[in-house]
Scaffold this active site. Structure first.
Site, PDB file in Angstrom:
ATOM      1  CG  ASP A 196      -2.830   3.433   0.483  1.00 35.39           C
ATOM      2  OD1 ASP A 196      -2.152   4.129  -0.281  1.00 35.39           O
ATOM      3  OD2 ASP A 196      -3.843   3.858   1.080  1.00 35.39           O
TER       4      ASP A 196
ATOM      5  CG  ASP B 216      -7.871   3.820   2.739  1.00 32.60           C
ATOM      6  OD1 ASP B 216      -6.851   3.957   2.030  1.00 32.60           O
ATOM      7  OD2 ASP B 216      -8.424   4.758   3.336  1.00 32.60           O
TER       8      ASP B 216
ATOM      9  CG  ASP C 197      -5.180   1.929  -2.172  1.00 30.42           C
ATOM     10  OD1 ASP C 197      -4.084   2.235  -2.680  1.00 30.42           O
ATOM     11  OD2 ASP C 197      -5.651   2.489  -1.171  1.00 30.42           O
TER      12      ASP C 197
END
Length: 629
Positions: free
Chosen positions: A295, A487, A491
């Protein structure tokens, strides 16, 4: 129970009670066999063959032919190995409790002229809620206050908070980064954005293939060899005790004990380096990873505005510009103002208290510092108060302008910058055998491309919804085992779908920590490579123990088949083999990763403005106008 029965039977044997001794040993074994039968039926229903079959055969045969002591010894070894695995996983789960404490469970609802705290499932359409500073928005709703300042990074990947006007829609899962505001619920908790992502997580977990244990992958071949030797010994000699002795020696204690010991030791070592792995299965899976998906916001980048440049307009020293701005910004709760103050303190600058402070919410602050009239805020705010010709900003940056006595003195350029040492971290991961490294973000494509410029990623995927991230993970899984690192709440589904999901636990969302297999207990992305190295070395040690233990067991089985070992002698020989392989497995406690880690985080020197790799944010995110974000 099995250990107590074994010890009690030995005590009765010493006391001269042979009849009672055999009964106690048999009673100690029966619960273990019953448990094994349940596990065997469950495994067969799933088309799997595990170690349970060999262990159940050896204990059952020993009891049938009166070798109760041998059966009791095998029962203790088997139940002990199972306990080790469950203990390790239970400890990892307990350490997750603090990380999950941020999940919203209650909300403040207006009722009869006051406020009451109610569970989320009691919130209905039309309820008016108070969202305090720092609260997570519990349900989707419409803002009824003048404005709200929300951090949507956990949902959308957008790195900085945004100001929403009255009447705008707020998504559940966002964090209130400003003053308290009122929200009119437009959905109940079960129909809100956050709940939808949770359902997506559950669906991803159900579709994820179960992790096969290292020991189970050896079990079928070992079972075939064991049965062949036992049947041959019985058929050629006509003595069923020889077959029992073979089965007792064949009890796969090296698999039952050595593998869990090595992997539990690996879990302990990984935790020492700030990597919490939720059990032996994920640790094994980490050793096989070949594709890494990252990410962006809060993972590859810091997720908070950082100073990437300071421009001076009046010949002032750059540190003096930062000192004056930070001194005045001490009076503001705005996230950008707080970031300026934190950066000044990190540089060791001596801040002074401001006087005659006046703040225009969301735009800027004015006040007196060292006898001079100072204005700090967005470009439009400062331009209204001072001669500010030439004020400009580049897309993807937050500009904090500073005016002194009515004249523009400088600008502080801020952006969501890459984590320090990101390029070294990616190189270390490739050295660990990672073949593909990709970026998957909900942020815009131009932002993602700017941030990752020069990192050498294999692909960059932007503007992704949580479901699209899941599809990306599944698509990459078709080629190689996948690790996903993130995080945010958005996600969490992808973390659940990956072979190994890794969550940033220090500042990440509770949903991602809950869905992940691995949690980084410190906010350091450079812990991933040492974690993978520990996993691979722990698995290698486990394999060494298995190969050595199974080899010695086969030799013992042959000796028992030729009549050189009785069942009790076979059980004792197996104990010697167990001690040897366990001692070897314990070497995993001394694993020291060779992967270099980045040094402690430090404030980087401001690069030239034209070389800044900041996040490309919308123009509305400048600190000023109605946003000051």
């Amino acid at each position: 129970m099995s250990l107590t029965g074994l010890c009690l039977g030995m005590a009765l044997h010493v006391a001269g009670q042979p009849q009672a001794t055999g009964t106690v040993w048999a009673l100690a074994v029966l619960p273990v066999i019953a448990t094994l039968l349940v596990e065997i039926l469950r495994s067969l229903a799933q088309g799997e063959f595990g170690l349970d079959i060999v262990a159940a055969l050896s204990m059952s045969a020993a009891l049938i032919f009166g070798e109760n002591l041998a059966a009791a010894v095998v029962a203790v070894m088997y139940s002990g190995g199972s306990f080790l695995e469950s203990f390790a996983e239970g400890r990892a789960r307990r350490e997750m409790r603090d990380l999950l404490s941020r999940v919203p469970r209650m909300a403040a609802r207006y009722c009869n002229g006051g406020l009451e705290d109610v569970p989320l499932d009691r919130i209905t359409h039309g309820d008016r809620l108070l969202i305090r500073q720092g609260d997570v928005v519990p349900v989707d709703g419409r803002i009824t206050s003048a404005s709200a300042y929300l951090d949507n990074s956990a949902l959308t990947g957008e790195p900085l908070p945004i100001r929403l006007p009255q009447g705008a829609e707020a998504m559940s899962g966002a964090t209130n980064a400003g003053e308290a505001f009122d929200l009119e619920a437009t959905n109940d908790a079960g129909s809100s954005t956050y709940a939808g992502i949770v359902r997506l997580v559950e669906a991803a977990q159900r579709s994820k293939a179960p992790m096969s244990r290292l020991a189970d992958r050896w079990s079928l071949g070992f079972l075939a060899v064991t049965l062949a030797i036992a049947l041959a010994a019985w058929g050629l000699s006509g003595d069923p005790i020889r077959a029992v002795a073979v089965l007792v020696v064949a009890t796969p204690c090296p698999l039952i004990l050595a593998v869990p010991v090595a992997l539990v030791a690996g879990l302990s070592r990984a935790a020492h380096f700030g990597v919490l792995v939720k059990g032996a299965g994920p640790l094994e899976a980490m050793a096989r990873i070949r594709t890494l998906i990252l990410d962006k916001t809060g993972t590859l980048t810091d997720g908070r505005p950082q100073i990437v440049g300071i421009e001076s307009r009046e010949g002032l020293d750059k540190d003096e510009i930062l000192r004056l701005a930070a001194s005045l910004d001490q009076a503001s709760k705005h996230p950008v103002a707080q970031a300026v103050v934190a950066a000044a303190k990190a540089r060791g600058l001596a801040l002074v208290l401001p006087h005659d402070v006046a703040e225009r919410p969301g735009e800027g602050v004015t006040g007196m510092i060292d006898g001079r009239r100072i204005a700090v805020g967005g470009s439009a705010f400062v331009a209204d108060l001072a001669e500010a010709d030439g004020l400009q900003s580049q897309c993807g940056q937050v500009v904090v302008a500073l005016a002194i006595d009515g004249r523009l003195a400088g600008q502080i350029i801020m952006a969501d910058a890459l984590r320090e040492g990101a390029d070294e971290m990616l190189a270390a991961l490739r050295a660990q055998g990672i073949l593909r490294i990709l970026l998957a973000t909900g942020d815009r494509a131009d932002v993602a491309q700017r941030v990752t410029q020069g990192l050498g990623l294999d692909a960059v995927h932007a503007d992704l919804s949580p479901g699209e991230k899941v599809r990306l993970v599944i698509g990459e899984h078709a080629s190689a085992p996948v690790m996903m690192v993130g995080d945010g709440v958005n996600d969490a589904p992808a973390l659940a779908a990956a072979d190994v999901g890794v969550a940033m636990g220090a500042r990440g969302a509770a949903a991602s920590a809950e869905a992940a297999d691995v949690v980084l207990l410190v906010d350091r992305l450079d812990r991933i490579a040492p974690g993978i190295e520990i996993a691979r070395r722990a698995k290698a040690i486990a394999l060494q123990s298995v190969i050595a233990g199974i080899g010695l067991s086969v030799l013992g089985m042959l000796a028992a088949g030729f009549g050189y070992l009785t069942p009790v002698q076979g059980a004792l020989l197996q104990e010697v083999i167990d001690v040897a392989v366990i001692l070897n497995a314990l070497r995993a406690l001394r694993i020291v990763p060779q992967t270099p880690r980045a040094t402690a985080t430090r404030e980087p020197a401001p690069p030239p403005l034209e070389n800044v790799h900041g996040a490309d944010l919308p123009a509305s995110h400048s600190r000023g106008a109605a946003d000051r974000s």
